[in-house]
Scaffold this motif. Sequence first.
Motif, PDB file in Angstrom:
ATOM      1  N   GLU A 121       0.809  -1.225   0.000  1.00  0.00           N
ATOM      2  CA  GLU A 121       0.000   0.000   0.000  1.00  0.00           C
ATOM      3  C   GLU A 121       0.838   1.270   0.000  1.00  0.00           C
ATOM      4  O   GLU A 121       0.487   2.258  -0.659  1.00  0.00           O
ATOM      5  N   ARG A 180      -4.124  -6.478  -6.200  1.00  0.00           N
ATOM      6  CA  ARG A 180      -5.023  -5.706  -5.342  1.00  0.00           C
ATOM      7  C   ARG A 180      -4.204  -4.806  -4.411  1.00  0.00           C
ATOM      8  O   ARG A 180      -3.042  -5.091  -4.107  1.00  0.00           O
ATOM      9  N   GLU A 181      -4.836  -3.748  -3.936  1.00  0.00           N
ATOM     10  CA  GLU A 181      -4.120  -2.795  -3.099  1.00  0.00           C
ATOM     11  C   GLU A 181      -3.712  -3.382  -1.753  1.00  0.00           C
ATOM     12  O   GLU A 181      -2.794  -2.880  -1.101  1.00  0.00           O
ATOM     13  N   ILE A 183      -6.200   2.292  -8.814  1.00  0.00           N
ATOM     14  CA  ILE A 183      -5.600   3.014  -7.692  1.00  0.00           C
ATOM     15  C   ILE A 183      -4.272   3.652  -8.092  1.00  0.00           C
ATOM     16  O   ILE A 183      -3.977   4.787  -7.747  1.00  0.00           O
ATOM     17  N   ASN A 191      -8.481  -1.650  -6.493  1.00  0.00           N
ATOM     18  CA  ASN A 191      -9.119  -1.917  -5.203  1.00  0.00           C
ATOM     19  C   ASN A 191     -10.100  -3.069  -5.351  1.00  0.00           C
ATOM     20  O   ASN A 191     -10.233  -3.667  -6.426  1.00  0.00           O
ATOM     21  N   ILE A 216       2.462   2.407  -3.648  1.00  0.00           N
ATOM     22  CA  ILE A 216       1.640   2.701  -4.820  1.00  0.00           C
ATOM     23  C   ILE A 216       1.900   4.119  -5.330  1.00  0.00           C
ATOM     24  O   ILE A 216       1.909   5.072  -4.565  1.00  0.00           O
ATOM     25  N   VAL A 272      -2.412  -1.469  -9.801  1.00  0.00           N
ATOM     26  CA  VAL A 272      -3.045  -1.790  -8.522  1.00  0.00           C
ATOM     27  C   VAL A 272      -4.518  -1.393  -8.588  1.00  0.00           C
ATOM     28  O   VAL A 272      -4.854  -0.257  -8.938  1.00  0.00           O
TER      29      VAL A 272
END
Length: 223
Positions: A10, A79-80, A109, A103, A13, A101
């Motif tokens: 996370e 996925r994030e 994202i 969500n 990103i 990435v």
Amino acid sequence: MNFFDMKSIENLIKQKPKPFSFQTKFEDVFEFSEENQYSHFPVVENGVYMGSIATVDIIPSKTKAVGDYRYSLLPYFVREDAGWFETLEKFAQFDCNLLTVLNENNQYIGYVLYEDVLPFFNETPFMKDAGLAIVVEKHYLDYSISEIAQIVETNNCKLLGVFVSEMKNNNAQITIKASAGNINEIIQTFRRFGYEIVSEHNQDSYLNELKDRSAYLDKFLNI
């Protein structure tokens, strides 16, 4: 929660540069790929991720746009909340250095770079801790991770990590990292369990004995 889940991507990103759209000209994509060494780059239309365009396939054009390439876009993403290990796995699977990435609602994202995620692996005991590194080989149906762990631990060592580093001709090569100990005893135990030792070790008494015998034979034949 295990170690792999604890360190998610996370904080890695990135949102800039912004993704391409269907209206982005090939000429601009080509210029972008010349300035940035990205294998792929995301394409987003009205906030929806459409796929990633492979920059190696782009040639300068004043007429073509990314939308002309829409059916060849590649669905490379994580996925994030993905952990670093899962993300590295995706990088290897897709042979790329950038991953989009999304969500949980499949909204775009941003993206992560391989060079930002790799340091997580370097921080593991497998890479950082001093110890023994051994590569063994066995038929892929015959090797056992639990057996490998048992061989290491019965020789008074702790297993720091193990993974299948290569599959070739139905044989699996397994790379093992263990805490410091008597590597010769470990090697000979692996041989007794039917493993071939792929890596070379100065402390390998079996190979040293073969070398001594070969040297003696050469000396005898030259008399």
